[in-house]
Design a protein around this motif. Structure first.
Motif, PDB file in Angstrom:
ATOM      1  N   LEU A  52       0.824  -1.210   0.000  1.00  0.00           N
ATOM      2  CA  LEU A  52       0.000   0.000   0.000  1.00  0.00           C
ATOM      3  C   LEU A  52       0.863   1.268   0.000  1.00  0.00           C
ATOM      4  O   LEU A  52       0.557   2.223  -0.729  1.00  0.00           O
ATOM      5  CB  LEU A  52      -1.002  -0.003   1.162  1.00  0.00           C
ATOM      6  N   SER A  53       1.964   1.268   0.758  1.00  0.00           N
ATOM      7  CA  SER A  53       2.889   2.411   0.656  1.00  0.00           C
ATOM      8  C   SER A  53       3.450   2.466  -0.756  1.00  0.00           C
ATOM      9  O   SER A  53       3.562   3.548  -1.357  1.00  0.00           O
ATOM     10  CB  SER A  53       4.076   2.296   1.617  1.00  0.00           C
ATOM     11  N   ALA A  54       3.826   1.298  -1.248  1.00  0.00           N
ATOM     12  CA  ALA A  54       4.403   1.218  -2.588  1.00  0.00           C
ATOM     13  C   ALA A  54       3.459   1.807  -3.622  1.00  0.00           C
ATOM     14  O   ALA A  54       3.836   2.673  -4.427  1.00  0.00           O
ATOM     15  CB  ALA A  54       4.713  -0.244  -2.909  1.00  0.00           C
ATOM     16  N   ALA A  55       2.206   1.354  -3.596  1.00  0.00           N
ATOM     17  CA  ALA A  55       1.223   1.808  -4.585  1.00  0.00           C
ATOM     18  C   ALA A  55       0.924   3.296  -4.421  1.00  0.00           C
ATOM     19  O   ALA A  55       0.710   4.008  -5.408  1.00  0.00           O
ATOM     20  CB  ALA A  55      -0.062   0.996  -4.455  1.00  0.00           C
ATOM     21  N   SER A  56       0.924   3.778  -3.182  1.00  0.00           N
ATOM     22  CA  SER A  56       0.652   5.200  -2.955  1.00  0.00           C
ATOM     23  C   SER A  56       1.703   6.067  -3.658  1.00  0.00           C
ATOM     24  O   SER A  56       1.364   7.007  -4.386  1.00  0.00           O
ATOM     25  CB  SER A  56       0.650   5.503  -1.454  1.00  0.00           C
ATOM     26  N   PHE A  57       2.970   5.731  -3.427  1.00  0.00           N
ATOM     27  CA  PHE A  57       4.041   6.478  -4.100  1.00  0.00           C
ATOM     28  C   PHE A  57       3.904   6.385  -5.619  1.00  0.00           C
ATOM     29  O   PHE A  57       4.016   7.369  -6.335  1.00  0.00           O
ATOM     30  CB  PHE A  57       5.407   5.914  -3.693  1.00  0.00           C
ATOM     31  N   LYS A  58       3.645   5.168  -6.104  1.00  0.00           N
ATOM     32  CA  LYS A  58       3.624   4.952  -7.558  1.00  0.00           C
ATOM     33  C   LYS A  58       2.479   5.721  -8.214  1.00  0.00           C
ATOM     34  O   LYS A  58       2.649   6.331  -9.278  1.00  0.00           O
ATOM     35  CB  LYS A  58       3.502   3.454  -7.866  1.00  0.00           C
ATOM     36  N   ILE A  59       1.322   5.686  -7.587  1.00  0.00           N
ATOM     37  CA  ILE A  59       0.168   6.402  -8.143  1.00  0.00           C
ATOM     38  C   ILE A  59       0.456   7.902  -8.213  1.00  0.00           C
ATOM     39  O   ILE A  59       0.180   8.561  -9.222  1.00  0.00           O
ATOM     40  CB  ILE A  59      -1.102   6.081  -7.313  1.00  0.00           C
ATOM     41  N   GLY A  60       1.061   8.434  -7.145  1.00  0.00           N
ATOM     42  CA  GLY A  60       1.438   9.848  -7.164  1.00  0.00           C
ATOM     43  C   GLY A  60       2.402  10.152  -8.303  1.00  0.00           C
ATOM     44  O   GLY A  60       2.242  11.153  -9.025  1.00  0.00           O
ATOM     45  N   ALA A  61       3.391   9.267  -8.477  1.00  0.00           N
ATOM     46  CA  ALA A  61       4.393   9.472  -9.530  1.00  0.00           C
ATOM     47  C   ALA A  61       3.749   9.445 -10.911  1.00  0.00           C
ATOM     48  O   ALA A  61       4.038  10.293 -11.767  1.00  0.00           O
ATOM     49  CB  ALA A  61       5.479   8.399  -9.421  1.00  0.00           C
ATOM     50  N   LEU A  62       2.847   8.482 -11.127  1.00  0.00           N
ATOM     51  CA  LEU A  62       2.208   8.360 -12.444  1.00  0.00           C
ATOM     52  C   LEU A  62       1.335   9.581 -12.741  1.00  0.00           C
ATOM     53  O   LEU A  62       1.288  10.060 -13.883  1.00  0.00           O
ATOM     54  CB  LEU A  62       1.365   7.080 -12.509  1.00  0.00           C
ATOM     55  N   ILE A  63       0.647  10.078 -11.729  1.00  0.00           N
ATOM     56  CA  ILE A  63      -0.189  11.267 -11.924  1.00  0.00           C
ATOM     57  C   ILE A  63       0.675  12.456 -12.351  1.00  0.00           C
ATOM     58  O   ILE A  63       0.255  13.297 -13.139  1.00  0.00           O
ATOM     59  CB  ILE A  63      -1.000  11.585 -10.638  1.00  0.00           C
ATOM     60  N   ALA A  64       1.920  12.481 -11.850  1.00  0.00           N
ATOM     61  CA  ALA A  64       2.844  13.553 -12.231  1.00  0.00           C
ATOM     62  C   ALA A  64       3.471  13.316 -13.600  1.00  0.00           C
ATOM     63  O   ALA A  64       4.246  14.143 -14.080  1.00  0.00           O
ATOM     64  CB  ALA A  64       3.938  13.678 -11.182  1.00  0.00           C
ATOM     65  N   GLY A  65       3.147  12.181 -14.208  1.00  0.00           N
ATOM     66  CA  GLY A  65       3.696  11.895 -15.534  1.00  0.00           C
ATOM     67  C   GLY A  65       5.057  11.228 -15.503  1.00  0.00           C
ATOM     68  O   GLY A  65       5.777  11.241 -16.514  1.00  0.00           O
ATOM     69  N   ALA A  66       5.447  10.645 -14.379  1.00  0.00           N
ATOM     70  CA  ALA A  66       6.727   9.933 -14.307  1.00  0.00           C
ATOM     71  C   ALA A  66       6.714   8.745 -15.273  1.00  0.00           C
ATOM     72  O   ALA A  66       5.639   8.230 -15.614  1.00  0.00           O
ATOM     73  CB  ALA A  66       6.972   9.437 -12.883  1.00  0.00           C
ATOM     74  N   SER A  67       7.884   8.324 -15.686  1.00  0.00           N
ATOM     75  CA  SER A  67       7.974   7.140 -16.550  1.00  0.00           C
ATOM     76  C   SER A  67       7.588   5.910 -15.728  1.00  0.00           C
ATOM     77  O   SER A  67       7.688   5.917 -14.496  1.00  0.00           O
ATOM     78  CB  SER A  67       9.403   6.975 -17.068  1.00  0.00           C
ATOM     79  N   GLU A  68       7.176   4.864 -16.437  1.00  0.00           N
ATOM     80  CA  GLU A  68       6.827   3.596 -15.774  1.00  0.00           C
ATOM     81  C   GLU A  68       8.021   3.116 -14.935  1.00  0.00           C
ATOM     82  O   GLU A  68       7.855   2.630 -13.814  1.00  0.00           O
ATOM     83  CB  GLU A  68       6.427   2.563 -16.827  1.00  0.00           C
ATOM     84  N   LYS A  69       9.221   3.293 -15.484  1.00  0.00           N
ATOM     85  CA  LYS A  69      10.424   2.811 -14.804  1.00  0.00           C
ATOM     86  C   LYS A  69      10.647   3.561 -13.490  1.00  0.00           C
ATOM     87  O   LYS A  69      10.865   2.939 -12.442  1.00  0.00           O
ATOM     88  CB  LYS A  69      11.638   2.987 -15.734  1.00  0.00           C
ATOM     89  N   ASP A  70      10.573   4.885 -13.542  1.00  0.00           N
ATOM     90  CA  ASP A  70      10.772   5.677 -12.321  1.00  0.00           C
ATOM     91  C   ASP A  70       9.665   5.388 -11.296  1.00  0.00           C
ATOM     92  O   ASP A  70       9.924   5.282 -10.098  1.00  0.00           O
ATOM     93  CB  ASP A  70      10.789   7.175 -12.652  1.00  0.00           C
ATOM     94  N   ALA A  71       8.423   5.285 -11.792  1.00  0.00           N
ATOM     95  CA  ALA A  71       7.307   5.025 -10.889  1.00  0.00           C
ATOM     96  C   ALA A  71       7.508   3.685 -10.183  1.00  0.00           C
ATOM     97  O   ALA A  71       7.220   3.538  -8.999  1.00  0.00           O
ATOM     98  CB  ALA A  71       5.983   5.039 -11.656  1.00  0.00           C
TER      99      ALA A  71
END
Lengths: 323, 323
Positions: B172-191
């Motif tokens: 859940l921590s993992a997904a929280s960070f990743k969702i935030g990153a994707l919303i910002a337009g981060a690459s799949e790799k960075d997310a």
């Protein structure tokens, strides 16, 4: 109805194909169990029918159809816990076998799996379908809570009741048809017309359920006759009877509905008032009214009559059953 | 940490703004109640941090951040029913106040509302985030079931335990960070790198929880000292102790963990073996290891060190707490 059989076969095959084999099996096995004991599979069939009506790609609709079936079974698992129901479709309920905790958790997991079964759709369609799905699911929770409230609420009206069954039953048939239509690429307008058809069909179906509980042929219907009367459920029959009863009759109804008793005199007393106030006829007219409203929406979809025939056939089948 | 305060303020404001005012209030009021008694709001803050790291539009991340908070609270409502917990964050649990049925239903509704809070995202982003969210939710259910299984399972291994807490807490921590990153337009790799950072941070955090239960300063930690020992929970301390104990010590541990007793001798006996087998040191090293693995992932994200500093600060804050 032959067309139902062929849809049922598609659904049955898909359920087998997508049976959960994940671990821990303590979580997934109960999900397979309840889905495996499914009834007529009407809701997933509605997705497929909605897709077929607009000549969609059936393959694309199959997993979303299962999503609807998963959702329906999630709500059954949790409802059975809430109702303390020992049996469902003749089989012990999940919480009866595995306890409440497994019931809660496998219900939750089934709801989540339902969402995942839309993921084969492209992003636009995924968003459309998932949004309808969530909206429907939220409204169903509201309907369930309304139903619970009615048990202790003194001033339930006929209109409250229609709203409640619309939320509890109507919206899921409605959404099933609409999701199928959207997957086939139907316009928003046509999909919404089919939604309204499904909603009124669902309402009519639920009212028929209330009617049959009291006036149906129990040998076929397979439930205890007048179970709703014994359980003091404020069904449409009760609400209409209260509206049309004399003061004395109202008092008698209130008396019976304030008691939990297995006394058969209760059923005789209530039935007498139901018959005197002619709620049986009134209810059949209400069913007919919702059936007509629904079919009016269907007519507005600009497609040849023969394409729409199965929908009318389904509505008539569901509403003309005597059990 | 100042940056935490400012995020917390954003979350608190959003929770107020999006308080549920829908009817029936019997369904929605318990949802407001549990969300209103929230703790540190770490999970929604992780969404916002993920978004900020990649210079995303914070406004777009707020409702998805609440979705994560709703999900977390849904799982708390249902977990509290399963654990028969009377209190949560010092307040009576929902099922204690309103009964199990309201607990089940308002939990369900909160999960569904969580999905709806992604709907402001465009279709592509919606599908990405909702898919991660569902996957995470499914894994959490699996983790919860594993945890339940462990209670009666004799052969739980250290690795099983790490998998379980990864599923129950890490994702859940993992997904929280990743969702935030994707919303910002981060690459799949960075997310994904940020996901892995969050996952190992979550695992380290959970192990620290187990450690503090036994070795923490109870006055600050606010729970009963060694509650896990009294409840025979097979935590990482127990599992490591079993791995490193003599045959006699193993038998003593098995003896104590087969009894439900409030006898303080139990804690003394178990603690003696924990100390002799040095599980306290071993566990702190495991925490450090997961912290390092996590930070290694973070380092691989090609951004200036000062952008990443809050993440390291957060990890250190969570892991260096003494309570």
């Amino acid at each position: 109805m032959e067309f139902l059989d062929s849809y049922q076969e598609i659904v049955a095959k898909a359920i087998q194909e997508y049976e959960f084999s994940n671990e821990p099996h303590q979580l997934y096995q109960p999900m397979n169990y309840i889905i495996g004991h499914g009834g007529k599979r009407l809701r997933p069939i509605m997705v497929l029918m909605g897709c077929d009506l607009f000549d969609g790609n059936m393959q694309l609709a199959i997993k979303p159809a299962l999503a609807i079936e998963f959702f329906h079974n999630f709500s059954l698992i949790h409802d059975d816990i809430m109702d303390e129901a020992p049996l469902r479709r003749g089989h012990p309920t999940i919480h009866t076998i595995h306890g409440i905790n497994v019931g809660i958790l496998s219900g939750d997991a089934l709801l989540i799996k339902a969402y995942q079964f839309f993921e084969d759709l492209d992003a636009e369609l995924f968003k459309k379908c998932v949004s309808i799905f969530s909206q429907t699911a939220a409204v169903l929770c509201e309907g369930q809570q309304m139903d619970v409230n009615f048990e202790t609420q003194a001033d339930v009206t006929y209109q409250d009741y229609i709203t409640m069954i619309g939320n509890k039953t109507g919206v899921l048939s409605a959404a099933s048809f609409k999701i199928g239509a959207l997957i086939a690429g139907a316009s928003e307008k046509d999909a919404q017309l089919l939604y309204e058809f499904g909603k009124h069909m669902g309402i009519a179906f639920q009212i028929m359920d209330d009617y049959l509980d009291v006036f149906g042929d129990m040998a076929q219907f397979g439930k205890r006759q007048a179970g709703d009367i014994f359980e003091n459920k404020k069904t449409i029959l009760y609400l209409l009877a209260m509206d049309h009863a004399t003061k004395e009759e109202q008092e008698e109804l209130l008396y019976w509905y304030s008691k939990k008793t297995e006394n058969i005199d209760k059923v005789h007393g209530v039935l007498k008032i139901f018959r005197r106030t002619k709620v049986d006829e009134k209810v059949l007219r209400t069913i007919q009214k919702h059936n007509e409203i629904g079919q009016n929406y269907l007519e507005q979809i600009d497609l040849p009559q023969e394409k729409k025939a199965p929908f009318i056939e389904l509505a008539n089948y569901l509403l003309k059953r005597e059990s």
